[in-house]
Every structure is written in structure tokens, then in C-alpha cells.
Enzyme design. Sequence first.
Site, PDB file in Angstrom:
ATOM      1  N   ASN A 216      47.875  42.766  59.732  1.00  0.00           N
ATOM      2  CA  ASN A 216      48.704  42.633  58.519  1.00  0.00           C
ATOM      3  C   ASN A 216      49.847  41.672  58.806  1.00  0.00           C
ATOM      4  OD1 ASN A 216      51.051  44.188  59.575  1.00  0.00           O
ATOM      5  ND2 ASN A 216      49.514  45.811  59.667  1.00  0.00           N
ATOM      6  N   ILE A 313      50.179  57.562  64.642  1.00  0.00           N
ATOM      7  CA  ILE A 313      51.096  57.641  65.795  1.00  0.00           C
ATOM      8  C   ILE A 313      52.327  58.481  65.438  1.00  0.00           C
ATOM      9  CG2 ILE A 313      52.510  56.275  67.392  1.00  0.00           C
ATOM     10  CD1 ILE A 313      50.497  53.940  66.838  1.00  0.00           C
ATOM     11  N   LYS A 344      55.676  61.388  51.795  1.00  0.00           N
ATOM     12  CA  LYS A 344      55.245  60.947  53.129  1.00  0.00           C
ATOM     13  C   LYS A 344      56.061  61.629  54.221  1.00  0.00           C
ATOM     14  CE  LYS A 344      53.264  56.723  53.178  1.00  0.00           C
ATOM     15  NZ  LYS A 344      53.228  55.274  53.087  1.00  0.00           N
ATOM     16  N   LYS A 348      54.133  63.760  56.990  1.00  0.00           N
ATOM     17  CA  LYS A 348      54.143  63.331  58.403  1.00  0.00           C
ATOM     18  C   LYS A 348      55.033  64.226  59.258  1.00  0.00           C
ATOM     19  CE  LYS A 348      52.417  58.849  57.624  1.00  0.00           C
ATOM     20  NZ  LYS A 348      51.638  57.889  58.398  1.00  0.00           N
TER      21      LYS A 348
HETATM   22  O1  PMT Z   1      57.816  43.644  60.590  1.00  0.00           O
HETATM   23  P1  PMT Z   1      58.584  43.087  59.415  1.00  0.00           P
HETATM   24  O2  PMT Z   1      57.996  41.796  58.887  1.00  0.00           O
HETATM   25  O3  PMT Z   1      60.044  42.965  59.711  1.00  0.00           O
HETATM   26  O4  PMT Z   1      58.432  44.114  58.187  1.00  0.00           O
HETATM   27  C1  PMT Z   1      58.972  45.399  58.300  1.00  0.00           C
HETATM   28  C2  PMT Z   1      58.054  46.438  57.689  1.00  0.00           C
HETATM   29  C3  PMT Z   1      57.903  46.182  56.218  1.00  0.00           C
HETATM   30  C4  PMT Z   1      56.678  46.420  58.376  1.00  0.00           C
HETATM   31  C5  PMT Z   1      58.737  47.840  57.968  1.00  0.00           C
HETATM   32  O5  PMT Z   1      59.988  47.858  57.351  1.00  0.00           O
HETATM   33  C6  PMT Z   1      57.889  48.995  57.462  1.00  0.00           C
HETATM   34  O6  PMT Z   1      57.886  49.354  56.295  1.00  0.00           O
HETATM   35  N1  PMT Z   1      57.114  49.601  58.396  1.00  0.00           N
HETATM   36  C7  PMT Z   1      56.132  50.670  58.085  1.00  0.00           C
HETATM   37  C8  PMT Z   1      54.833  50.032  57.679  1.00  0.00           C
HETATM   38  C9  PMT Z   1      53.766  51.068  57.398  1.00  0.00           C
HETATM   39  O7  PMT Z   1      52.769  51.093  58.082  1.00  0.00           O
HETATM   40  O8  PMT Z   1      54.036  51.928  56.442  1.00  0.00           O
HETATM   41  P2  PMT Z   1      53.071  53.147  56.024  1.00  0.00           P
HETATM   42  O9  PMT Z   1      53.732  53.670  54.796  1.00  0.00           O
HETATM   43  O10 PMT Z   1      51.673  52.687  55.942  1.00  0.00           O
HETATM   44  O11 PMT Z   1      53.197  54.166  57.232  1.00  0.00           O
HETATM   45  C10 PMT Z   1      54.123  55.246  57.216  1.00  0.00           C
HETATM   46  C11 PMT Z   1      54.656  55.498  58.615  1.00  0.00           C
HETATM   47  O12 PMT Z   1      53.586  55.942  59.475  1.00  0.00           O
HETATM   48  C12 PMT Z   1      55.276  54.305  59.311  1.00  0.00           C
HETATM   49  O13 PMT Z   1      56.387  54.783  60.012  1.00  0.00           O
HETATM   50  C13 PMT Z   1      54.194  53.821  60.263  1.00  0.00           C
HETATM   51  O14 PMT Z   1      54.769  53.229  61.421  1.00  0.00           O
HETATM   52  C14 PMT Z   1      53.505  55.136  60.617  1.00  0.00           C
HETATM   53  N2  PMT Z   1      52.076  55.003  60.938  1.00  0.00           N
HETATM   54  C15 PMT Z   1      51.175  54.607  59.981  1.00  0.00           C
HETATM   55  C16 PMT Z   1      49.824  54.584  60.281  1.00  0.00           C
HETATM   56  C17 PMT Z   1      49.412  54.957  61.579  1.00  0.00           C
HETATM   57  N3  PMT Z   1      48.132  54.932  61.905  1.00  0.00           N
HETATM   58  N4  PMT Z   1      50.318  55.327  62.506  1.00  0.00           N
HETATM   59  C18 PMT Z   1      51.620  55.361  62.212  1.00  0.00           C
HETATM   60  O15 PMT Z   1      52.433  55.684  63.070  1.00  0.00           O
END
Ligand code: PMT
Length: 405
Positions: A216, A313, A344, A348
Amino acid sequence: MTKRILLIIGGGIAAYKSLFLIRELAKRGIDSRVIITRGGTEFVTPLSAGALSGDKVYTDLWNLTDEAEMGHIELSRQADLIVVAPATANMLAQAAHGVAGDLATTTLLATDKRVLFAPAMNVRMWEAASTQRNVEQLKQDGALFIGPDAGAMACGEFGDGRMAEPNIIADRIEAALLGDMTLDGLRAPKSLKGKRALITAGPTREPIDPVRYLSNQSSGKQGYAIAQALADLGAEVTLVSGPVDLPAPLGVTRIMVETALDMLAACEDSLPSDIFVSVAAVADWRPAKTTAQKTKKPKNGPPPLELIENPDILKTLCEHEKRPELVIGFAAETHDVIAQARAKRLRKTCDWIVANDVSGDVMGGNENAMILVTQDGEECWPRMEKIHAARKLAHSIANALGSSN
Ligand code: PMT
């Protein structure tokens, strides 16, 4: 709510830097209302300050129109903080002795708000016993100071006397407005010395074959900025980073990984930790099979791509026997941002979640507008550069877990 400072621009060559300060504060979502002293108008014009602040600029105590519209009492009442930049030796002397000869000094005498002085003057004037006495007096009266810096000065001499740089003054202003800092008299944020912090950042890369992968657009900027901000507050920081093109933040241990599985393993290996901030955009799925050789183009249409789920994670660390004391997730959403983030956080089981709307240019860009969601409710922060958003989050973490200096 938008914060506003009352900026008093004194009569010194550094006055031009105050125009940059107005712009820097605007970027951080802080409004400036400006008074320019008579001396100040010799260096910058009310027109330029007004154009940058987007507001009327005040210069004269005896302008009846202004007094009818907004007197000196009202000017200070409507500000959250008063900033004098540049603060000349004369201005410091008048303020220290309660002399109120013009609009700026009258406002300083009449205010019940905190005042931050950014002195700028010739090194000998700064070192003069009288100036130092005045500074001491003002500090005793509760004033805050930033600078002056050492360096070459417009007068050709070298030494202490240069006004601090606008971004540094803006940092102090932001800190003072957050109400949790003293530096040179400003309350310092609580220290994270002795605390361990684990941060994930960037994307993961899930290989299909030796040359293709799923990934991504995460640049890692937000996660790296948070790692830096926590290290700046004294935490011992480990940054587990997906493949990005950024240098390691200063004083941070960085572990580079490619896939979600690698990222999970590196995080578990880095426990115990007091703080975990999960900023990485971890791929939710990976190809069920990775071929050792490049996949050949099939004759009839694209090849099937079977996906399997990656481990979560954030959730794994929340449920870990060595669960960090404070676990913060990020929620990248494109609609119903707050509602989705709230759900969320509960799903989580993390303590806080930072919601960000990624329908625009947040992923990969330089700015972010964060919403901090905790069990007590939400705090919406204005859009600002990622480094500033990171500092705000680091200060919230320090407030929750840090110790006073
Ligand atoms: O890297 P940049 O360009 O500076 O952009 C920053 C960002 C937009 C990536 C950052 O601010 C952000 O929003 N990060 C979370 C991205 C994400 O995966 O969001 P999610 O809503 O899909 O996941 C929710 C949470 O679970 C997040 O904390 C993610 O790290 C975690 N996760 C998700 C999937 C997975 N398999 N393992 C995880 O730990």
C-alpha cells in the site's frame, strides 16, 4: 477549539522573522492577532502582518476607532497566550517595570494571560546587567522566555542575541498552549525516561513471486515522526519498519522488515515494552502461495490469486502475556471515521486509537488530522504536519505514563 495568540512585534531587525512565525502558527492551526510597536513598523508593515494573519493589525493606543472596536484589555482577553517577538531590551525594561507608554506595553501591563518573550538584541545589550535583571524580574513574575540564540548578528557582532527561529518559537507556543510544558520557565512535558516504546511504521510487502508483491501507499512518515517524538521525550524507542525510504530517526533502534509475519515476529521479539503504537499499514492479506520463480503470463487470462489472512499484530500484542501498559492503534478510515474508530478500539482491545481520514492525501502525504479516541471520548486535532501531530500524541502519552522532571 482554535487557539489564538496575541503577537507583539517589537522594533528590531528580527521583526521579519515574526512574519514567518505567523505563517508557521497558521499551519499548526493557531491564529495570530498582531500588535506592531512604532519601532516594529520601521521593519515590517501592518499590511504584511495583516495579510498573513488574515486579521486587522493594531498599532496605536490612541486610535479611538480601535479602542471603540477592541481596546487593549479586550485584545489580551481574546488571546490564549501573549507572545512578544522580537522582544527588544527596551520592551523588556518597560515590561519589567510596569511602564505602559504605548499599546504594546499597556497590553502587557493589563493582561492576565501568560507572556512568552523571544528576545532579540545586540549581544552587549543582552548581557548588560540591567537587561539580565529585567529578564530575572519578568521570570519571577511568571513570564516565559525562548532564546535568544547565539550566532552572527545583523550588527556584525557574534554571540547571544539572535531571536530564536520561528519554528522553535512555534514549538514553545504550541507547548505552552497545550499547557504541559515549561522550558526556560515553560512547564516541560513529562519525561518518558525509563520507558520503552515500540512503534510499527510503513507498509508491509507481501510477495507473490520474486518480483511482484501486494502493498500500500504508506510512506512511514507518521510512524517515524512518532518514534522521533517519543525518543525526544526520553523514551527508549524501537521502530519496526516496513520498506520505506526514510532515514532512521535519531536515537531510535530500527528493525527493517518486509512482511506482516516478519513485523509480528520483530514486535514480539522487542517485548517487553511500556508503550506500543501500531502505525503501520499492515497488509490484511497475503498471497496463499509465493512462487520461487517469476510467474509466467498464462495464455488464457490473468492467473488466480488466492489470499489468506495475515495475523493482526495490534490485536496479538493486546492479548499478549507481555501486553504493553499503553497500546495505541491507528484507524485508517475513509467514512464514518469516528464511529468506525470507536468500534475498532473495542474490537482490537487497545487503550487508545488514533483515527485518521485517509480518503485524501494523508497516506503518503506530509499532513494529518488526527482524532484521538479513548474510553473517555474523542479529541479532534486540526490538520497539521505529521511531525507536529506526532508531538501532540507523544505529549498525550507522556501525560498518561510519564514522570515529572
Ligand atoms: O505512513 P504514512 O504515509 O505517514 O501514513 C500514515 C498512515 C495513514 C498509514 C497512519 O496514520 C495510519 O492510519 N496507520 C494505520 C493503517 C491501517 O492499517 O489501519 P487499519 O484501520 O487497517 O488498521 C487498524 C490498526 O490495526 C492499525 O493500528 C494497524 O497498524 C493495525 N493492524 C492492522 C492489520 C494487521 N494485520 N495488523 C495490525 O496490526
